[in-house]
Design a protein around this motif. Structure first.
Motif, mmCIF file in Angstrom:
data_model
loop_
_atom_site.group_PDB
_atom_site.id
_atom_site.type_symbol
_atom_site.label_atom_id
_atom_site.label_comp_id
_atom_site.label_asym_id
_atom_site.label_seq_id
_atom_site.Cartn_x
_atom_site.Cartn_y
_atom_site.Cartn_z
ATOM 1 N N ASN A 44 0.820 -1.210 0.000
ATOM 2 C CA ASN A 44 0.000 0.000 0.000
ATOM 3 C C ASN A 44 0.854 1.259 0.000
ATOM 4 O OD1 ASN A 44 -2.287 -1.619 0.162
ATOM 5 N ND2 ASN A 44 -2.478 -1.400 2.379
ATOM 6 N N SER A 45 2.012 1.182 0.659
ATOM 7 C CA SER A 45 2.867 2.363 0.771
ATOM 8 C C SER A 45 3.321 2.875 -0.585
ATOM 9 C CB SER A 45 4.083 2.057 1.659
ATOM 10 O OG SER A 45 3.689 1.887 3.002
ATOM 11 N N VAL A 46 3.610 1.964 -1.509
ATOM 12 C CA VAL A 46 4.033 2.382 -2.848
ATOM 13 C C VAL A 46 2.919 3.194 -3.514
ATOM 14 C CG1 VAL A 46 4.720 1.607 -5.153
ATOM 15 C CG2 VAL A 46 5.617 0.448 -3.120
ATOM 16 N N ALA A 47 1.682 2.697 -3.418
ATOM 17 C CA ALA A 47 0.551 3.389 -4.038
ATOM 18 C C ALA A 47 0.299 4.735 -3.366
ATOM 19 C CB ALA A 47 -0.694 2.510 -3.970
ATOM 20 N N MET A 48 0.428 4.795 -2.038
ATOM 21 C CA MET A 48 0.211 6.057 -1.329
ATOM 22 C C MET A 48 1.279 7.078 -1.702
ATOM 23 S SD MET A 48 -0.917 4.516 2.398
ATOM 24 C CE MET A 48 -1.350 6.087 3.163
ATOM 25 N N MET A 49 2.527 6.621 -1.833
ATOM 26 C CA MET A 49 3.594 7.542 -2.219
ATOM 27 C C MET A 49 3.424 8.034 -3.651
ATOM 28 S SD MET A 49 7.048 6.205 -0.359
ATOM 29 C CE MET A 49 7.918 7.678 -0.919
ATOM 30 N N ASP A 50 2.925 7.179 -4.531
ATOM 31 C CA ASP A 50 2.634 7.631 -5.895
ATOM 32 C C ASP A 50 1.663 8.812 -5.862
ATOM 33 O OD1 ASP A 50 4.267 5.744 -7.033
ATOM 34 O OD2 ASP A 50 2.653 4.517 -7.869
ATOM 35 N N GLU A 51 0.613 8.697 -5.032
ATOM 36 C CA GLU A 51 -0.367 9.776 -4.936
ATOM 37 C C GLU A 51 0.269 11.024 -4.322
ATOM 38 O OE1 GLU A 51 -3.258 9.787 -6.289
ATOM 39 O OE2 GLU A 51 -3.221 7.678 -6.871
ATOM 40 N N ALA A 52 1.149 10.833 -3.336
ATOM 41 C CA ALA A 52 1.803 11.972 -2.696
ATOM 42 C C ALA A 52 2.711 12.712 -3.674
ATOM 43 C CB ALA A 52 2.604 11.498 -1.489
ATOM 44 N N ASN B 37 -1.297 3.505 9.234
ATOM 45 C CA ASN B 37 -0.321 2.721 8.472
ATOM 46 C C ASN B 37 0.125 3.579 7.294
ATOM 47 O OD1 ASN B 37 -2.632 0.705 9.482
ATOM 48 N ND2 ASN B 37 -0.666 -0.320 9.602
ATOM 49 N N ASP B 38 1.317 4.187 7.379
ATOM 50 C CA ASP B 38 1.695 5.171 6.372
ATOM 51 C C ASP B 38 3.194 5.127 6.078
ATOM 52 O OD1 ASP B 38 3.308 7.196 8.032
ATOM 53 O OD2 ASP B 38 1.475 7.022 9.195
ATOM 54 N N PRO B 39 3.580 5.574 4.887
ATOM 55 C CA PRO B 39 4.995 5.708 4.532
ATOM 56 C C PRO B 39 5.489 7.130 4.803
ATOM 57 C CG PRO B 39 3.678 5.928 2.558
ATOM 58 C CD PRO B 39 2.714 5.763 3.701
ATOM 59 N N LEU B 40 5.362 7.591 6.047
ATOM 60 C CA LEU B 40 5.598 8.994 6.371
ATOM 61 C C LEU B 40 7.030 9.429 6.088
ATOM 62 C CD1 LEU B 40 4.671 11.687 7.627
ATOM 63 C CD2 LEU B 40 5.312 10.737 9.857
ATOM 64 N N TRP B 41 7.987 8.749 6.676
ATOM 65 C CA TRP B 41 9.372 9.204 6.544
ATOM 66 C C TRP B 41 9.887 9.008 5.122
ATOM 67 C CZ3 TRP B 41 12.680 7.906 11.518
ATOM 68 C CH2 TRP B 41 12.165 8.658 12.586
ATOM 69 N N GLU B 42 9.460 7.946 4.462
ATOM 70 C CA GLU B 42 9.881 7.735 3.078
ATOM 71 C C GLU B 42 9.383 8.869 2.179
ATOM 72 O OE1 GLU B 42 9.344 3.650 5.006
ATOM 73 O OE2 GLU B 42 8.325 5.594 5.025
ATOM 74 N N THR B 43 8.155 9.333 2.452
ATOM 75 C CA THR B 43 7.590 10.415 1.645
ATOM 76 C C THR B 43 8.273 11.740 1.952
ATOM 77 O OG1 THR B 43 5.490 9.217 1.659
ATOM 78 C CG2 THR B 43 5.443 11.500 0.921
ATOM 79 N N ARG B 44 8.578 11.976 3.217
ATOM 80 C CA ARG B 44 9.312 13.197 3.561
ATOM 81 C C ARG B 44 10.654 13.244 2.841
ATOM 82 N NH1 ARG B 44 7.964 13.636 9.790
ATOM 83 N NH2 ARG B 44 5.949 14.710 9.619
ATOM 84 N N GLU B 45 11.251 12.099 2.674
ATOM 85 C CA GLU B 45 12.553 12.074 1.996
ATOM 86 C C GLU B 45 12.443 12.602 0.572
ATOM 87 O OE1 GLU B 45 15.968 8.744 1.012
ATOM 88 O OE2 GLU B 45 13.896 8.441 0.344
ATOM 89 N N VAL B 46 11.393 12.245 -0.142
ATOM 90 C CA VAL B 46 11.346 12.549 -1.566
ATOM 91 C C VAL B 46 10.601 13.840 -1.902
ATOM 92 C CG1 VAL B 46 11.580 10.129 -2.221
ATOM 93 C CG2 VAL B 46 9.295 11.118 -2.011
#
Length: 263
Positions: A57-65, A82-91
């Motif tokens: 799910n994290s891959v799909a959520m980051m795509d939207e972000a 349930n989130d990819p918070l730090w990974e998204t902050r990185e990019v």
């Protein structure tokens, strides 16, 4: 100010009542002139009670972000614990907030030790992992995330849209009272969908205790507003130290392309 709220699922027809409730209840809570748009992932396991499914799910959520940043939004909000918070902050180079991190930081201003009451044992385990990751273990009780029993399902959620007092609040309060007995003086609602339903129903304290029940969803969304304002006033969004330093765009695009086309 434009905020993009990203859900962890596709727009499931079975959950239409909760989508309609959130889309009606949340925008008026923002400051005048601010807006929030809800985006649903184009692909999802539509299941969050699994570490493996969470990663997918994290891959799909980051795509939207990433798409939201490209579309000019001022901030991204993950509407799930349930989130990819730090990974998204990185990019990204715009503020990124989550229900979990922002609500837990808010709890530090309300009491000494918080606890999270959530919807399932698997979710409780994931939240406990995040509490440790965020360095907040010492401000939470022992076993800081507790699940309601029986666990939540679609029937309970849809019932709570109609009347959370009927079935959900009794289960929630039983878990909350156990947390209070173990030293909690702030209780966070550990689900982005249930929090606004409890607030709307007027359930803001565990009965007879004075202990607040925090609609984590709303509190975290308001924190993102503040994060965006801070970024506008100071130009500070995130550290460019090792963890959150924005990688070269071409490298991110190359990495993402390796697992298929993006949105």
């Amino acid at each position: 100010m434009r905020i993009c709220w990203i859900q962890p699922t596709t727009k499931l027809a079975d959950l239409a009542p909760i989508w309609a409730t959130l889309e009606a209840e949340m925008p008026p809570l923002l400051a005048p002139g601010n807006s929030v748009e809800f985006r649903y992932t184009r692909q999802s396991t539509n299941f969050t009670r699994s570490s493996y499914a969470e990663h997918l799910n994290s891959v799909a959520m980051m795509d939207e972000a990433i798409g939201a940043a490209r579309d000019g939004y001022d901030g991204v909000y993950f509407g799930c614990w349930n989130d990819p918070l730090w990974e998204t902050r990185e990019v990204l180079d715009i503020p990124v907030a989550s229900v979990g991190e922002q609500a837990m930081l808010a709890a530090l201003t309300m009491g000494q030790r918080f606890a999270v009451v959530t919807v399932a044992e698997k979710t409780a385990a994931a939240i406990e992992r995040d509490i440790a990751l965020y360095g907040l273990r010492e401000r939470a009780i022992m076993r800081p995330a507790r699940a309601i029993a029986p666990e939540s399902d679609t029937s309970l959620l849809l019932g709570a849209v109609r009347d959370p007092w009927e079935a959900f609040i009794p289960r929630f309060e039983a878990a909350a009272r156990a947390c209070i007995a173990d030293g909690a003086d702030v209780i966070l609602v550990g689900c982005a969908w249930y929090g606004p339903l409890l607030r709307r129903a007027g359930y803001t304290h565990v009965a007879g205790t004075g202990i607040p029940v925090v609609d984590s969803t709303t509190v975290a969304l308001k924190y993102l507003e503040a994060m965006i304002e801070v970024a506008k006033v100071t130009s500070l969004v995130k550290s460019q130290g090792a963890l959150f330093r924005t990688p070269p765009r071409e490298k991110i695009a190359q990495a993402r392309a390796a697992i298929g086309p993006m949105r």
